[in-house]
Design an enzyme around this catalytic site. Sequence first.
Site, PDB file in Angstrom:
ATOM      1  N   ASN A  15       0.861  -1.189   0.000  1.00 13.58           N
ATOM      2  CA  ASN A  15       0.000   0.000   0.000  1.00 13.58           C
ATOM      3  C   ASN A  15       0.894   1.236   0.000  1.00 13.58           C
ATOM      4  O   ASN A  15       2.120   1.121   0.061  1.00 13.58           O
ATOM      5  CB  ASN A  15      -0.963  -0.008   1.198  1.00 13.58           C
ATOM      6  CG  ASN A  15      -0.203  -0.083   2.509  1.00 13.58           C
ATOM      7  OD1 ASN A  15       0.566   0.807   2.844  1.00 13.58           O
ATOM      8  ND2 ASN A  15      -0.381  -1.178   3.247  1.00 13.58           N
ATOM      9  N   ASP A  20      -3.488  -6.513   5.123  1.00 17.40           N
ATOM     10  CA  ASP A  20      -4.382  -7.472   5.777  1.00 17.40           C
ATOM     11  C   ASP A  20      -4.314  -8.850   5.128  1.00 17.40           C
ATOM     12  O   ASP A  20      -4.607  -9.845   5.769  1.00 17.40           O
ATOM     13  CB  ASP A  20      -5.822  -6.944   5.735  1.00 17.40           C
ATOM     14  CG  ASP A  20      -5.957  -5.718   6.628  1.00 17.40           C
ATOM     15  OD1 ASP A  20      -5.485  -5.775   7.769  1.00 17.40           O
ATOM     16  OD2 ASP A  20      -6.503  -4.690   6.168  1.00 17.40           O
ATOM     17  N   LYS A  59      10.111 -15.991 -11.209  1.00 18.20           N
ATOM     18  CA  LYS A  59       9.187 -15.010 -11.781  1.00 18.20           C
ATOM     19  C   LYS A  59       8.068 -15.723 -12.563  1.00 18.20           C
ATOM     20  O   LYS A  59       8.368 -16.627 -13.367  1.00 18.20           O
ATOM     21  CB  LYS A  59       9.976 -14.077 -12.709  1.00 18.20           C
ATOM     22  CG  LYS A  59       9.153 -12.938 -13.230  1.00 18.20           C
ATOM     23  CD  LYS A  59       9.982 -12.032 -14.118  1.00 18.20           C
ATOM     24  CE  LYS A  59       9.066 -11.089 -14.866  1.00 18.20           C
ATOM     25  NZ  LYS A  59       9.743 -10.407 -15.955  1.00 18.20           N
ATOM     26  N   PRO A 104      -1.409 -12.220   9.873  1.00 17.31           N
ATOM     27  CA  PRO A 104      -1.661 -12.119  11.319  1.00 17.31           C
ATOM     28  C   PRO A 104      -1.923 -10.669  11.702  1.00 17.31           C
ATOM     29  O   PRO A 104      -1.398  -9.754  11.055  1.00 17.31           O
ATOM     30  CB  PRO A 104      -0.348 -12.607  11.941  1.00 17.31           C
ATOM     31  CG  PRO A 104       0.684 -12.419  10.881  1.00 17.31           C
ATOM     32  CD  PRO A 104      -0.026 -12.584   9.568  1.00 17.31           C
ATOM     33  N   ILE A 147      -0.930  -8.025  14.032  1.00 15.07           N
ATOM     34  CA  ILE A 147       0.209  -7.824  14.949  1.00 15.07           C
ATOM     35  C   ILE A 147      -0.245  -7.145  16.240  1.00 15.07           C
ATOM     36  O   ILE A 147       0.085  -7.573  17.346  1.00 15.07           O
ATOM     37  CB  ILE A 147       1.302  -6.979  14.243  1.00 15.07           C
ATOM     38  CG1 ILE A 147       1.750  -7.704  12.967  1.00 15.07           C
ATOM     39  CG2 ILE A 147       2.474  -6.708  15.168  1.00 15.07           C
ATOM     40  CD1 ILE A 147       2.552  -6.860  11.998  1.00 15.07           C
ATOM     41  N   PHE A 155      -3.879   2.541  15.389  1.00 13.83           N
ATOM     42  CA  PHE A 155      -4.354   3.554  14.447  1.00 13.83           C
ATOM     43  C   PHE A 155      -5.496   2.949  13.644  1.00 13.83           C
ATOM     44  O   PHE A 155      -5.550   1.730  13.458  1.00 13.83           O
ATOM     45  CB  PHE A 155      -3.228   3.988  13.497  1.00 13.83           C
ATOM     46  CG  PHE A 155      -2.459   5.166  14.012  1.00 13.83           C
ATOM     47  CD1 PHE A 155      -1.641   5.042  15.118  1.00 13.83           C
ATOM     48  CD2 PHE A 155      -2.563   6.409  13.392  1.00 13.83           C
ATOM     49  CE1 PHE A 155      -0.932   6.134  15.610  1.00 13.83           C
ATOM     50  CE2 PHE A 155      -1.868   7.509  13.873  1.00 13.83           C
ATOM     51  CZ  PHE A 155      -1.050   7.371  14.979  1.00 13.83           C
ATOM     52  N   LYS A 171     -12.701  -1.113  16.833  1.00 12.91           N
ATOM     53  CA  LYS A 171     -11.345  -1.655  16.938  1.00 12.91           C
ATOM     54  C   LYS A 171     -10.832  -1.609  18.377  1.00 12.91           C
ATOM     55  O   LYS A 171     -10.176  -2.523  18.850  1.00 12.91           O
ATOM     56  CB  LYS A 171     -10.400  -0.822  16.052  1.00 12.91           C
ATOM     57  CG  LYS A 171      -9.919  -1.582  14.851  1.00 12.91           C
ATOM     58  CD  LYS A 171      -9.304  -0.693  13.823  1.00 12.91           C
ATOM     59  CE  LYS A 171     -10.212  -0.657  12.625  1.00 12.91           C
ATOM     60  NZ  LYS A 171      -9.679   0.098  11.517  1.00 12.91           N
ATOM     61  N   LYS A 217      -9.882  -5.236  19.672  1.00 11.62           N
ATOM     62  CA  LYS A 217      -8.453  -5.554  19.859  1.00 11.62           C
ATOM     63  C   LYS A 217      -7.982  -5.291  21.294  1.00 11.62           C
ATOM     64  O   LYS A 217      -6.809  -5.451  21.607  1.00 11.62           O
ATOM     65  CB  LYS A 217      -7.598  -4.742  18.868  1.00 11.62           C
ATOM     66  CG  LYS A 217      -7.929  -5.017  17.391  1.00 11.62           C
ATOM     67  CD  LYS A 217      -6.832  -4.555  16.446  1.00 11.62           C
ATOM     68  CE  LYS A 217      -7.306  -4.614  15.008  1.00 11.62           C
ATOM     69  NZ  LYS A 217      -6.254  -4.424  14.025  1.00 11.62           N
TER      70      LYS A 217
END
Length: 399
Positions: A209, A280, A290, A307, A309, A325, A339, A343
Amino acid sequence: MNRLKGKSILLGITGSIAAYKACELIRLLRREGCEVDVVVTEAAKNFVGKTMLRALSGRPVHDSVWTDDPGTIGHIDLVTKADLILVAPATGNIIAKAANGIANDLLSDCLLARRQALMIAPAMNTFMWENPATQRNVHFLKENGVLFSGPVAGDQACGDNGKGRFKEPEQILEDVVHFFTPKLLTNKKVLITAGPTFEALDPVRGFTNSSSGKQGFAIAKQACLYGADVWLVAGPCHQKTPSGVHRINVTSAQEMLSSVEAICDDVDPDLFISVAAVCDWKPAQSFNQKIKKKSDTELQVEFVRNPDILATVAQRRKGPLCIGFAAETENVQQYAQDKLHKKKLSLVVANKADAIGSDYNEAWFVEATGTTALGKTTKEDLADKLIIKAVQLLTNQKD
Ligand code: C5P
């Protein structure tokens, strides 16, 4: 960022070729909101003029003990009002005078009369710096609490190469900010993740990303300024390591998790701030060679979950205080609340997904007790607010 707002600095400039860099330093110091009173030596005036220094500092420039004003004693007044005395650039001569209590001009008088902190940024030829007399003087000053900003090694104006070079003004500014920052995280160990992860599909392709790592690196720098020991596990990004931070480079989410768990086992951090934009998903299969294009065939890639983290660390027994975050494109605060509970975190910093890669961030602190809007700020400013918040959370945890 106004990091020096309300502070007053007495800047002594001595006769080194690096005196021109003091002009930039004045500009940087003033941009951070502090007042700068300049004292120049006779030798310094060969390199920089009082008119320019007056224009840059916005205040009268001082160069003599002998003033006409009967009501003031120049050097005592100057010294009394300063929060810090900074000599930049400092020649071997002013260092020798400071170490030996010699006061024979305005600047050396100020140094002898001072009771507040003194920071010296030396600039001199490498042989002058290495001379045993200079080294003895520096040693004596350090033993007596004088702070040094540099010198560094590198090319010198005289053509030599070695230690004695003036530190860059931006770095001297950071040392000044460090001096004024309260060390609220002394003896605290802080673990931070930053940047993206990269999930390889084959040796030349992968899934990632656009996270730049700016926010995580800004937080690491700030935690360090507040006196913490900082471990920064960084995915692939091009940010400079903040000075004093232990940086561990990783590529994939799995590597990031292994690194984070190893640090948790080895150093037992007090605080974990998970800023990384961890992928994710990762390709279910990663190829050693390749993947070759075959005409008219689509490539089907199956993805599997990586996973989590942050959730893994938050589940540890006697683990660190955990801050996450949450970057979202919609329902920013609601998703952050979810969240926080899912979490089991102490705090979630909710922000808009358009912060990714930008210098700015619009954020909210989301806690079980409520949500605080922080508005749109620079990532540095958000880092400062977050560290202050973390100090509060760590203090409350102890009570
Ligand atoms: O669940 P979501 O990805 O939105 O959560 C974001 C938070 O969780 C961030 O603090 C991020 O660093 C962390 N995270 C993680 N591991 C993942 C995904 C996200 O640590 N696999």
